[in-house]
Design a protein around this motif. Structure first.
Motif, PDB file in Angstrom:
ATOM      1  N   SER A  40       0.825  -1.208   0.000  1.00 28.19           N
ATOM      2  CA  SER A  40       0.000   0.000   0.000  1.00 28.19           C
ATOM      3  C   SER A  40       0.858   1.257   0.000  1.00 28.19           C
ATOM      4  O   SER A  40       0.503   2.263  -0.603  1.00 28.19           O
ATOM      5  CB  SER A  40      -0.937   0.006   1.211  1.00 28.19           C
ATOM      6  OG  SER A  40      -1.814  -1.093   1.153  1.00 28.19           O
TER       7      SER A  40
ATOM      8  N   GLN B 125       2.035   3.430  -3.138  1.00 27.11           N
ATOM      9  CA  GLN B 125       1.241   4.512  -3.719  1.00 27.11           C
ATOM     10  C   GLN B 125       1.740   5.903  -3.308  1.00 27.11           C
ATOM     11  O   GLN B 125       1.351   6.902  -3.923  1.00 27.11           O
ATOM     12  CB  GLN B 125      -0.221   4.375  -3.275  1.00 27.11           C
ATOM     13  CG  GLN B 125      -0.814   2.999  -3.458  1.00 27.11           C
ATOM     14  CD  GLN B 125      -1.039   2.639  -4.913  1.00 27.11           C
ATOM     15  OE1 GLN B 125      -1.787   3.297  -5.605  1.00 27.11           O
ATOM     16  NE2 GLN B 125      -0.373   1.599  -5.371  1.00 27.11           N
TER      17      GLN B 125
ATOM     18  N   GLY C 298     -12.567   6.382   1.267  1.00 29.72           N
ATOM     19  CA  GLY C 298     -11.580   5.587   0.541  1.00 29.72           C
ATOM     20  C   GLY C 298     -11.783   4.095   0.657  1.00 29.72           C
ATOM     21  O   GLY C 298     -11.142   3.321  -0.062  1.00 29.72           O
TER      22      GLY C 298
ATOM     23  N   THR D  35      -6.796   3.668  -4.895  1.00 32.25           N
ATOM     24  CA  THR D  35      -6.238   4.922  -4.384  1.00 32.25           C
ATOM     25  C   THR D  35      -6.524   6.087  -5.323  1.00 32.25           C
ATOM     26  O   THR D  35      -6.818   7.197  -4.876  1.00 32.25           O
ATOM     27  CB  THR D  35      -4.715   4.782  -4.173  1.00 32.25           C
ATOM     28  OG1 THR D  35      -4.472   3.648  -3.351  1.00 32.25           O
ATOM     29  CG2 THR D  35      -4.138   6.010  -3.500  1.00 32.25           C
TER      30      THR D  35
ATOM     31  N   TYR E 123      -8.540   9.339  -4.155  1.00 35.39           N
ATOM     32  CA  TYR E 123      -7.895  10.654  -4.175  1.00 35.39           C
ATOM     33  C   TYR E 123      -8.740  11.673  -4.936  1.00 35.39           C
ATOM     34  O   TYR E 123      -8.908  12.815  -4.485  1.00 35.39           O
ATOM     35  CB  TYR E 123      -6.498  10.579  -4.799  1.00 35.39           C
ATOM     36  CG  TYR E 123      -5.960  11.963  -5.097  1.00 35.39           C
ATOM     37  CD1 TYR E 123      -5.516  12.781  -4.059  1.00 35.39           C
ATOM     38  CD2 TYR E 123      -5.973  12.479  -6.384  1.00 35.39           C
ATOM     39  CE1 TYR E 123      -5.090  14.067  -4.307  1.00 35.39           C
ATOM     40  CE2 TYR E 123      -5.539  13.759  -6.640  1.00 35.39           C
ATOM     41  CZ  TYR E 123      -5.096  14.553  -5.604  1.00 35.39           C
ATOM     42  OH  TYR E 123      -4.689  15.841  -5.848  1.00 35.39           O
TER      43      TYR E 123
ATOM     44  N   GLY F 249      -6.036   8.138   1.699  1.00 38.50           N
ATOM     45  CA  GLY F 249      -6.680   7.357   0.644  1.00 38.50           C
ATOM     46  C   GLY F 249      -5.950   6.039   0.429  1.00 38.50           C
ATOM     47  O   GLY F 249      -6.571   4.994   0.246  1.00 38.50           O
ATOM     48  N   ALA F 250      -4.593   6.083   0.469  1.00 39.30           N
ATOM     49  CA  ALA F 250      -3.781   4.867   0.317  1.00 39.30           C
ATOM     50  C   ALA F 250      -3.934   3.961   1.536  1.00 39.30           C
ATOM     51  O   ALA F 250      -4.054   2.734   1.407  1.00 39.30           O
ATOM     52  CB  ALA F 250      -2.316   5.239   0.106  1.00 39.30           C
TER      53      ALA F 250
ATOM     54  N   THR G 257      -6.774   1.214   2.178  1.00 38.24           N
ATOM     55  CA  THR G 257      -6.739  -0.161   1.667  1.00 38.24           C
ATOM     56  C   THR G 257      -6.277  -1.167   2.720  1.00 38.24           C
ATOM     57  O   THR G 257      -6.352  -2.370   2.488  1.00 38.24           O
ATOM     58  CB  THR G 257      -5.816  -0.276   0.429  1.00 38.24           C
ATOM     59  OG1 THR G 257      -4.461  -0.046   0.823  1.00 38.24           O
ATOM     60  CG2 THR G 257      -6.215   0.706  -0.651  1.00 38.24           C
TER      61      THR G 257
END
Length: 625
Positions: free
Chosen positions: A268, A271, A453, A458, A462, A491-492, A495
């Motif tokens: 992750s 990103q 998110g 991502t 975003y 946002g990353a 996950t």
């Protein structure tokens, strides 16, 4: 030569279906390589062709499951290609008839929106289509909502054409970025994997870290970082590198859940690691107007801190559980591996060099892809067969499909936000609740980013957050760069954040571990990732803003803070640390992030030294007893 069955199912795989897939796997990369080099197309034409390919692919690999469903899928494919062609015709007509829609245009616009839900929804699951549907319902019914969320009257005849043709709609900037930038980097990553570079990255990472406690886990951190920066999806990167690294970690003694967590957090983080940043950097450049090179440079120190903390955490855990040293008798040295595999670094080196010199991202990706193909024939000629090459092209289309589908549906969300002015309203709510206090605003932005998110790639996360959340942070005093990097980080991180943690789910599956245990360990490992964004909003030196000495000092103190936080979370720093000591170390680490006033750094260091002294004395007393 017969057409291979790419669907993997002889029952479903008819000759026509396989032929169509083969045409997509060949034609789509050729089209994008052409537009990246010699072909000049307006963005709306690129987006239309891009979605025609992706939409057709989705319908072929995600068919209807009822009897006779292939007839419906064939009709949907024809209609999807039709709306792409019609969109180009409509945009061309706006030269003479700007904003004038016929009744036919309105009906076709409605058809396009419906097809977006049906086709893209098959690839991205339920979360994003539900979000998009809520936004469309808000535009249509918002006039009945009391208070600040009330909208003016929007009919379907106005909503649909706007979503179909606007720059922030279905074929707008979201899918354009997928067409112009992201696909090229997914293709680059797929071809790089074909050449054997992925195995080289794992081997060199393992060789470099073999003498460090927990070497396989360190290899996972750095190999996933290298592949993750190119790959557009954290979950996809877990599947790519995790198949190598997770079994190695389990073999040397790490728990299954911890091994999966290390891979999920590493993947992750790709990103947010320059130079490519999972191609989100190009989205950010498009939406902010900030040069890509400046974004990549500004992101480098926070990314280094993220991976440094993860590496330190892995080392502390290996020490705490006393992971045995691996058998090094059959391991090649890093120098031997590098000497035989250094050409694999050339495509990435070329990409970075061209981007720094000032070439466009498309042109840089184009030449890097060509370099990758040449390196493949030089380094691994036997693997560069026609079938393997087509397999790599297939993987590139498979890799872009969920991203492009998410971008296409995100166009609905973006369009409604701008049509209704919802972005300004949500920004206003964040400002009102925070009462102008940036620190409170950052916490609200963090929760909003993690919430919106969840379940999204991502890139899609975003884009939505850049419109909804970033403006509020900027109004409260954050710089544009800091505000957008802040929402990108969260946002990353969404996950790996429960309950919808796609990277964690993928890693837990490979590790054969409990999903929630893996998620808990992932959150623990990524904890510093939750702290760093708050720090760089206040401390611009971490984004390379300030003098050289100020930047160095900020980096060193932040690095120490990361190490102390890692010790707090893992519970080891030369000796096992009690719960009280861990609780005290966490704020001590936070203090080292605070640049002004300086005495907070001193307090944090003193508190850390006191905790270490007490814990060491206690440990020695226990041992002597």
């Amino acid at each position: 030569m017969g057409v291979p069955n790419f669907t993997g199912s002889k029952k479903r795989g008819s000759a026509v279906k396989n032929l169509l897939l083969l045409l997509i796997f060949i034609a789509m990369p050729l089209f994008h390589m052409w537009t990246a080099s010699f072909g000049v197309y307006p963005s709306y034409k690129m987006s239309a062709v891009h979605w025609a390919f992706v939409g057709s692919f989705i319908l072929l690999v995600k068919p209807s499951k009822f009897k006779g469903g292939f007839v419906l899928d064939a009709v949907l494919m024809i209609l999807n290609i039709f709306i792409c062609v019609y969109e180009v015709k409509l945009q061309d007509s706006f030269v003479n008839n700007a904003g004038v829609y016929s009744q036919t245009d309105v009906y076709i616009s409605m058809l396009a929106v419906i097809l977006a839900f049906i086709i893209a929804g098959r690839m991205v699951g339920k979360v994003l289509p539900i979000i998009a549907a809520i936004f469309v319902a808000y535009a249509y019914l918002g006039r009945y909502i009391p208070g600040m969320f009330r909208t003016t009257k929007f009919s379907l005849q106005r909503i649909a054409p706007y979503l179909y043709t606007a720059y922030d709609g279905l074929f707008g900037q979201t899918i354009t970025v997928s067409a112009q930038f992201i696909y090229l980097f997914v293709l680059f990553g797929s071809l790089l994997e074909l050449t054997g570079a992925g195995e080289f990255f794992v081997n060199i990472s393992y060789a470099l870290t073999k003498r460090i406690k927990g070497g396989p886990a360190q290899a996972a951190v750095f190999s996933s970082m290298l592949m993750g920066t190119i790959n557009g999806s954290g979950a996809a990167n877990v599947v790519t590198t995790g198949t190598f690294t997770i079994p190695l970690m389990k073999k040397v003694g790490f728990k299954s859940s911890f091994a999966g967590a290390v891979e999920a957090v590493s993947s992750s983080g790709g990103q947010i690691m320059p130079p490519v940043m999972g191609a989100v950097a190009f989205l950010m450049s498009e939406m902010t107007g900030i040069a890509y090179s400046k974004i990549a440079l500004s992101a480098i120190i926070p990314a280094i801190l993220y991976y440094a903390t993860l590496s330190i955490s892995v080392y502390f855990m290996a020490k705490k559980i006393d992971v045995p040293e691996p058998d090094q008798s059959n391991l090649k040295s890093a120098w031997v591996i590098l000497k035989s595999g250094w050409p694999y670094l050339l495509p990435i080196g070329m990409l970075i060099a061209m981007l720094i010199i000032g070439y466009s991202a498309q042109r840089s990706a184009f030449f890097s892809i060509l370099c990758t193909i040449v390196i493949g024939f030089v380094m691994n000629r036997n693997n560069m067969t026609v079938s393997n090459f087509i397999k790599a092209l297939q993987n590139s289309v498979k890799g872009i499909a969920p991203i492009a589908a998410a971008c296409f549906l995100a166009g609905i969300v973006m369009g409604i936000i701008n049509l209704t002015g919802l972005g300004l309203k949500i920004s206003g709510i964040i400002e009102t609740i925070a009462n102008g206090n940036l620190f409170i605003g950052l916490f609200l932005a963090m929760f909003t980013s993690l919430l919106l998110g969840m379940g999204l790639p991502t890139s899609a996360a975003y884009m939505i957050l850049a419109v909804l959340v970033a403006p509020a942070l900027m109004k409260m005093g954050a710089s544009m760069m800091a505000a957008h990097l802040f929402i990108l980080y969260f946002g990353a991180l969404s996950t790996i954040t429960p309950p919808v943690a796609l990277s964690t789910f993928a890693a837990a599956g490979i590790a054969e571990a409990n999903v929630w245990s893996t998620g808990k360990d992932a959150m623990k490992l990524a904890c510093t990732g939750f702290v760093i964004p708050f720090v760089f909003v206040y401390n611009s030196q971490l984004l390379l803003g300030g003098s050289f000495l100020e930047i160095i000092f900020a980096f060193v103190t932040a690095f120490l803070g990361c190490a102390i936080i890692a010790a707090s979370l893992i519970g080891w720093l030369k000796v096992d640390i009690s719960m009280v000591g861990r609780i005290l170390l966490f704020p001590a680490g936070i203090m080292l992030f605070i640049a002004h006033p300086l005495y907070w750094n001193l307090v944090g260091l003193i508190l850390t030294m006191v905790v270490i002294f007490i814990e060491t004395k206690k440990y020695k007393r226990i041992i002597s007893a």
